[in-house]
Design a protein around this motif. Structure first.
Motif, PDB file in Angstrom:
ATOM      1  N   VAL A 211       0.852  -1.192   0.000  1.00 53.72           N
ATOM      2  CA  VAL A 211       0.000   0.000   0.000  1.00 53.72           C
ATOM      3  C   VAL A 211       0.886   1.239   0.000  1.00 53.72           C
ATOM      4  O   VAL A 211       1.765   1.386   0.858  1.00 53.72           O
ATOM      5  N   THR A 212       0.643   2.127  -0.943  1.00 53.56           N
ATOM      6  CA  THR A 212       1.330   3.419  -0.969  1.00 53.56           C
ATOM      7  C   THR A 212       0.310   4.511  -0.656  1.00 53.56           C
ATOM      8  O   THR A 212      -0.895   4.328  -0.847  1.00 53.56           O
ATOM      9  N   ARG A 213       0.789   5.638  -0.198  1.00 60.72           N
ATOM     10  CA  ARG A 213      -0.117   6.719   0.186  1.00 60.72           C
ATOM     11  C   ARG A 213       0.332   8.028  -0.449  1.00 60.72           C
ATOM     12  O   ARG A 213       1.518   8.243  -0.732  1.00 60.72           O
ATOM     13  N   ARG A 214      -0.657   8.892  -0.671  1.00 59.32           N
ATOM     14  CA  ARG A 214      -0.401  10.246  -1.184  1.00 59.32           C
ATOM     15  C   ARG A 214      -1.410  11.154  -0.504  1.00 59.32           C
ATOM     16  O   ARG A 214      -2.525  11.344  -0.989  1.00 59.32           O
ATOM     17  N   VAL A 215      -1.027  11.700   0.622  1.00 63.59           N
ATOM     18  CA  VAL A 215      -1.943  12.470   1.463  1.00 63.59           C
ATOM     19  C   VAL A 215      -1.484  13.922   1.487  1.00 63.59           C
ATOM     20  O   VAL A 215      -0.358  14.225   1.891  1.00 63.59           O
ATOM     21  N   GLN A 216      -2.361  14.812   1.063  1.00 69.04           N
ATOM     22  CA  GLN A 216      -2.070  16.242   1.069  1.00 69.04           C
ATOM     23  C   GLN A 216      -2.248  16.792   2.475  1.00 69.04           C
ATOM     24  O   GLN A 216      -3.202  16.472   3.177  1.00 69.04           O
TER      25      GLN A 216
END
Length: 330
Positions: A211-216
């Motif tokens: 699982v990868t994440r991209r959270v602003q």
């Protein structure tokens, strides 16, 4: 409806009056044996009457067709689906009252759902607290006792006791993980970004999909209720990826566009979207409804599943009836 009745009656009466006047006041007459010219005049009059009625009824009753279509596609968990009203059209009062009824039904459902989910959240909080305080502390005491016994036991017994120690320690870690999933303290203490980071880390350690994440960071106008909804939907989405998708990779992203909308996406490369709506998906839909958000679950580009939650800016959200502690999880 009375206005429509009088319009239909009036236009029919007018056509008949014109027809009688034409026969009485003009050279046009009906012979005892009807002539072709007279038959043509009567046929034209009948055609005009039918066409006028057809046009009037088609225009006036058009809202009923739209109303039927809306009723057929109506979904109790999809808010904001309404029929457009035009004040100068017939049946506009019926359409307006139907839309008002939908508003009341959605508001009532949102309120009752919030109450139920709030009770579930309170129960989760209580269970998590008991797991941490009661079960966790009891297992900690057992570990301390085992450590004391191992130090005094013969070597052949001590080896077995060390195995028991590891089992108890693993159980304690699992109890803590369950308590954390029931009520993530990091969401209250450190905010949504840290909570999602921790959530992705938990699922990455399970041996399932990567699982990868991209959270602003610095999201505006969310509020505690929306943050909890986002967290729970992300949690349920990743759970579905881990349990059902057969995916090797997944991505969690949270961004805010120029219009102020916050968009959560959970995407995987697995077997595709589910064919049936289970309790988990309905739970996500109910939570989305509480903050006036739109939830869609469909195919991702290149295969797999995409869970997409769009939260409008705070000032334009519909059906916001969060409970005191925010909308709770499933």
């Amino acid at each position: 409806m009375s206005a429509l009745f009088w319009r239909i009656l009036g236009i029919n009466g007018l056509i008949f009056v014109i027809g009688i006047a034409a026969l009485a006041l003009t050279p046009l007459t009906v012979s005892s044996r009807i002539l072709l010219s007279e038959l043509a005049i009567l046929a034209v009059g009948l055609a005009v009457m039918v066409a006028a009625n057809a046009l009037l009824l088609r225009v006036s009753l058009a809202p009923l067709a739209g109303l039927t279509t809306l009723m057929a596609r109506m979904d109790s968990l999809r808010s904001g689906d309404r029929l457009a009203t035009t004040p100068n059209r017939d049946l506009f009062r019926l359409v307006d009252q139907f839309n008002a009824m939908l508003d009341r039904l959605e508001a009532d459902r949102s309120t009752s759902t919030a109450v139920v989910l709030d009770a579930q959240e309170a129960e989760r909080r209580r269970i998590a607290q008991e797991l941490h305080d009661e079960i966790g502390q009891s297992l900690t005491v057992v570990l301390l006792e085992l450590k004391s016994v191992v130090s005094r036991a013969p070597e052949e017994v001590a080896e077995d006791l060390r195995g028991v120690q590891e089992t108890v320690r693993s159980s304690l870690d699992e109890v803590r993980r369950v308590a954390h999933r029931l009520r993530p303290g990091v969401l209250d203490d450190l905010g949504l970004t840290s909570a999602l980071t921790s959530l992705v880390g938990d699922y990455s350690e399970t041996g399932g999909p990567r699982v990868t994440r991209r959270v602003q960071t610095g999201l505006e106008d969310l509020g505690g209720d929306a943050e909890l909804v986002i967290y729970r939907i992300a949690q349920e989405g990743l759970t579905n990826v881990w349990r059902h998708s057969g995916a090797k990779n997944a991505e969690l992203s949270l961004t805010q566009d120029e219009d102020g909308r916050v968009i959560l996406r959970v995407v995987d490369d697995g077997s595709g979207p589910p064919t049936k709506t289970g309790t988990g998906i309905r739970g996500m839909q109910e939570r989305a409804m509480l903050i006036g958000a739109q939830l869609t679950i469909g195919s991702a580009n290149g295969g797999g599943t995409e869970v997409r939650l769009v939260i409008p800016p705070a000032g334009s959200r519909r059906n916001q009836h969060p409970p005191e502690n925010g909308p709770p999880p499933r």
